[in-house]
Design a protein around this motif. Structure first.
Motif, PDB file in Angstrom:
ATOM      1  N   THR A 138       0.836  -1.195   0.000  1.00 53.65           N
ATOM      2  CA  THR A 138       0.000   0.000   0.000  1.00 53.65           C
ATOM      3  C   THR A 138       0.872   1.246   0.000  1.00 53.65           C
ATOM      4  O   THR A 138       1.761   1.396   0.837  1.00 53.65           O
ATOM      5  CB  THR A 138      -0.929   0.019   1.226  1.00 53.65           C
ATOM      6  OG1 THR A 138      -1.747  -1.155   1.200  1.00 53.65           O
ATOM      7  CG2 THR A 138      -1.803   1.256   1.222  1.00 53.65           C
ATOM      8  N   ASP A 139       0.600   2.143  -0.953  1.00 54.72           N
ATOM      9  CA  ASP A 139       1.332   3.406  -1.083  1.00 54.72           C
ATOM     10  C   ASP A 139       0.322   4.499  -1.378  1.00 54.72           C
ATOM     11  O   ASP A 139      -0.131   4.669  -2.502  1.00 54.72           O
ATOM     12  CB  ASP A 139       2.364   3.308  -2.207  1.00 54.72           C
ATOM     13  CG  ASP A 139       3.188   4.578  -2.372  1.00 54.72           C
ATOM     14  OD1 ASP A 139       2.916   5.563  -1.659  1.00 54.72           O
ATOM     15  OD2 ASP A 139       4.100   4.586  -3.221  1.00 54.72           O
TER      16      ASP A 139
ATOM     17  N   ARG B 191      -5.743   4.231 -12.593  1.00 53.28           N
ATOM     18  CA  ARG B 191      -6.038   5.038 -11.412  1.00 53.28           C
ATOM     19  C   ARG B 191      -6.610   4.129 -10.334  1.00 53.28           C
ATOM     20  O   ARG B 191      -7.261   3.125 -10.625  1.00 53.28           O
ATOM     21  CB  ARG B 191      -7.040   6.129 -11.742  1.00 53.28           C
ATOM     22  CG  ARG B 191      -6.537   7.182 -12.720  1.00 53.28           C
ATOM     23  CD  ARG B 191      -7.646   8.173 -13.029  1.00 53.28           C
ATOM     24  NE  ARG B 191      -8.830   7.505 -13.567  1.00 53.28           N
ATOM     25  CZ  ARG B 191      -9.942   8.136 -13.921  1.00 53.28           C
ATOM     26  NH1 ARG B 191     -10.035   9.453 -13.772  1.00 53.28           N
ATOM     27  NH2 ARG B 191     -10.974   7.461 -14.404  1.00 53.28           N
ATOM     28  N   SER B 192      -6.378   4.486  -9.086  1.00 57.22           N
ATOM     29  CA  SER B 192      -6.861   3.638  -7.998  1.00 57.22           C
ATOM     30  C   SER B 192      -8.375   3.451  -8.052  1.00 57.22           C
ATOM     31  O   SER B 192      -8.883   2.377  -7.713  1.00 57.22           O
ATOM     32  CB  SER B 192      -6.438   4.219  -6.649  1.00 57.22           C
ATOM     33  OG  SER B 192      -6.804   5.584  -6.537  1.00 57.22           O
ATOM     34  N   ALA B 193      -9.089   4.475  -8.523  1.00 56.54           N
ATOM     35  CA  ALA B 193     -10.548   4.356  -8.634  1.00 56.54           C
ATOM     36  C   ALA B 193     -10.959   3.312  -9.664  1.00 56.54           C
ATOM     37  O   ALA B 193     -12.081   2.785  -9.613  1.00 56.54           O
ATOM     38  CB  ALA B 193     -11.147   5.710  -8.991  1.00 56.54           C
ATOM     39  N   ASP B 194     -10.068   3.010 -10.602  1.00 58.89           N
ATOM     40  CA  ASP B 194     -10.383   2.062 -11.667  1.00 58.89           C
ATOM     41  C   ASP B 194      -9.814   0.672 -11.394  1.00 58.89           C
ATOM     42  O   ASP B 194      -9.869  -0.197 -12.280  1.00 58.89           O
ATOM     43  CB  ASP B 194      -9.849   2.582 -13.009  1.00 58.89           C
ATOM     44  CG  ASP B 194     -10.514   3.880 -13.429  1.00 58.89           C
ATOM     45  OD1 ASP B 194     -11.760   3.950 -13.319  1.00 58.89           O
ATOM     46  OD2 ASP B 194      -9.803   4.805 -13.852  1.00 58.89           O
TER      47      ASP B 194
ATOM     48  N   LEU C  89      -4.256   1.344  -2.504  1.00 62.16           N
ATOM     49  CA  LEU C  89      -5.200   0.228  -2.461  1.00 62.16           C
ATOM     50  C   LEU C  89      -5.433  -0.216  -1.034  1.00 62.16           C
ATOM     51  O   LEU C  89      -4.672   0.097  -0.121  1.00 62.16           O
ATOM     52  CB  LEU C  89      -4.676  -0.949  -3.296  1.00 62.16           C
ATOM     53  CG  LEU C  89      -3.309  -1.534  -2.895  1.00 62.16           C
ATOM     54  CD1 LEU C  89      -3.437  -2.610  -1.814  1.00 62.16           C
ATOM     55  CD2 LEU C  89      -2.600  -2.128  -4.105  1.00 62.16           C
ATOM     56  N   ASP C  90      -6.504  -0.994  -0.870  1.00 65.89           N
ATOM     57  CA  ASP C  90      -6.817  -1.634   0.405  1.00 65.89           C
ATOM     58  C   ASP C  90      -6.718  -3.143   0.193  1.00 65.89           C
ATOM     59  O   ASP C  90      -7.412  -3.708  -0.647  1.00 65.89           O
ATOM     60  CB  ASP C  90      -8.219  -1.256   0.876  1.00 65.89           C
ATOM     61  CG  ASP C  90      -8.593  -1.952   2.178  1.00 65.89           C
ATOM     62  OD1 ASP C  90      -9.132  -3.071   2.112  1.00 65.89           O
ATOM     63  OD2 ASP C  90      -8.347  -1.367   3.240  1.00 65.89           O
TER      64      ASP C  90
END
Length: 444
Positions: free
Chosen positions: A38-39, A112-115, A214-215
């Protein structure tokens, strides 16, 4: 200390790396392995899905089939066409591709993290539900044959592949080219590809790595959902398949003096000769791999290296000259490369071999050790600012080494290498020459 990555228990390991990043590994139902870092300083995620199957796992008759299968996974699933897959990443500004190597196949994306849910959905769909349609094979076969033809037009590709085959054994699975040949690719059938897919694309073989914003738990849940939707049986308590065995690389020192190595000449209408000279070396898991990296840096790893300075800068005999190595489970190789005008070939080859022999005879200086250490550790640190590089490092930790070592400790390991270690390895490599390949016009 390095942390072992066990294959015998379905547990979640928490690892706090020394640079403050959080690395986690979970063995999920079905034996799927998930490793994340996680970053939150970035707004993207690099994700990869790895299968430990490569060209060394093929029969001679089906050489190139792993690479063919990699191509076909992008040609559609039960839910998506090839265009759907391509457009999905383009529409969000992401990127996706795949790599087939001698020991693994790797599908990856960066979004992107949302994607991230989109990327997981597409990659999992490809991995579990590839259509593998005969008409797609017919078309993609032609694309792969063009890829092979393009490589055949490049003398450096031809020389390198031939060199690898000769050192590793042209009739061995590891020595065969990853892409196969025109004949073997032409002979691969849809049934061959489906059988290869069914044998190797299984939950207990899959390794998923991801780095970025990310989680871990959310990604684990999403991954299981999408793999199950693709029809995979994700049984609780199932364990990962065993890692590829490592019998150790053959001992060094079984070669001959470089001047006595027979030359395999491949005629090409080029202005230069492309020369590859070397032999077997240590494996990917050898305890000497840091020593080899420092040796290669000093010998031919940059503009201050011995090969570059003594052959190009002082004598002007070549434009491109360097050393290289490659490691696999149970095997490895080293090589020296130069491109020069034909009349200079003999002198360049003599000088390349002499540099390695001198390292083994006279050793290396502390200044050379310091520069090599700086080059390697600096390059490592800069490269790991990229989430894709860190994602790849997690995959290598799981598939090749079976243990996780954080970046600070990995860098510290290079500092433990001594000049005497480099000299000893150089001496053994200098007596391990077995192969020379020249690609170009006849020597005049």
């Amino acid at each position: 200390m390095p942390i072992d990555l066990p294959m015998t228990e379905a547990v979640s390991d928490l690892i706090l790396a020394s640079d403050g990043s959080l690395v986690r590994r979970t063995v999920l139902p079905g034996g799927v392995r998930l490793l994340t870092e996680t970053d939150t300083s970035v707004r993207s995620v690099s994700i990869g899905m790895w299968l430990p199957v490569g060209s060394r796992d093929e029969t001679a008759q089906h050489a190139g089939s792993t690479h063919v299968l990699e191509h076909l996974l992008f040609k559609g699933t039960a839910r998506r066409s090839a265009l759907d897959i391509a457009q999905a990443f383009d529409e969000v500004g992401g990127e996706s591709n795949a790599v087939t190597s001698k020991e693994h196949t790797f599908y990856y994306g960066r979004v992107r993290s949302a994607d991230l849910p989109l990327a997981v959905d597409i990659l999992a769909d490809m991995i579990t539900s590839a259509a593998l349609a005969p008409e797609a094979l017919a078309t993609e076969r032609e694309v792969i044959l063009e890829e092979l033809a393009m490589a055949a037009d490049d003398p450096t590709d031809v020389g390198y592949e031939t060199f690898l085959a000769q050192v590793l054994g042209p009739d061995t699975p590891l020595g065969r080219p990853v892409g196969g040949t025109e004949e073997t690719v032409g002979a691969v059938t849809a049934e061959d590809v489906r059988a290869h897919y069914a044998e190797h694309y299984r939950p207990d073989q899959l390794v998923v790595t991801a780095v970025g914003d990310l989680d871990h738990d959310a990604l684990a849940a999403l991954l299981l959902e999408r793999l199950a939707a693709g029809g995979w049986d994700l049984a609780d308590g199932a364990l990962p398949a065993a890692r590829r065995p490592d019998d150790g690389a053959p001992g060094l020192g079984a070669g001959v003096d470089a001047a006595a190595v027979d030359t395999l000449r491949l005629a090409r209408d080029t202005e230069q000769n492309h020369v590859y000279l070397g032999g077997p070396s240590i494996s990917a898991t050898s305890e000497e791999r840091q020593t080899l990296a420092i040796l290669m840096s000093i010998l031919g790893g940059g503009m201050s290296s011995r090969l570059f300075q003594h052959i190009r800068e002082e004598r002007g005999l070549a434009y491109s000259v360097y050393s290289f190595s490659a490691g696999y489970r149970g095997a490895g190789l080293f090589g020296l490369y130069a491109a020069c005008r034909p009349a200079r070939t003999a002198q360049v080859v003599e000088l390349m071999a002499a540099e390695l022999e001198a390292m083994g005879r006279e050793g290396v200086s502390e200044d050379e050790m310091r520069r090599a250490l700086g080059q390697i550790t600096g390059s490592m640190a800069l490269g790991l600012e990229d989430t894709a590089s860190r994602m790849g490092r997690l995959g290598t930790s799981e598939l090749v080494h079976g243990r996780y070592t954080d970046v600070d400790e990995a860098i510290a390991r290079y500092a433990t290498v001594r000049a005497g270690d480099v000299q000893d390895l150089a001496r053994r490599l200098a007596s391990s020459f077995t192969t020379r390949v020249d690609v170009g016009p006849a020597v005049v």
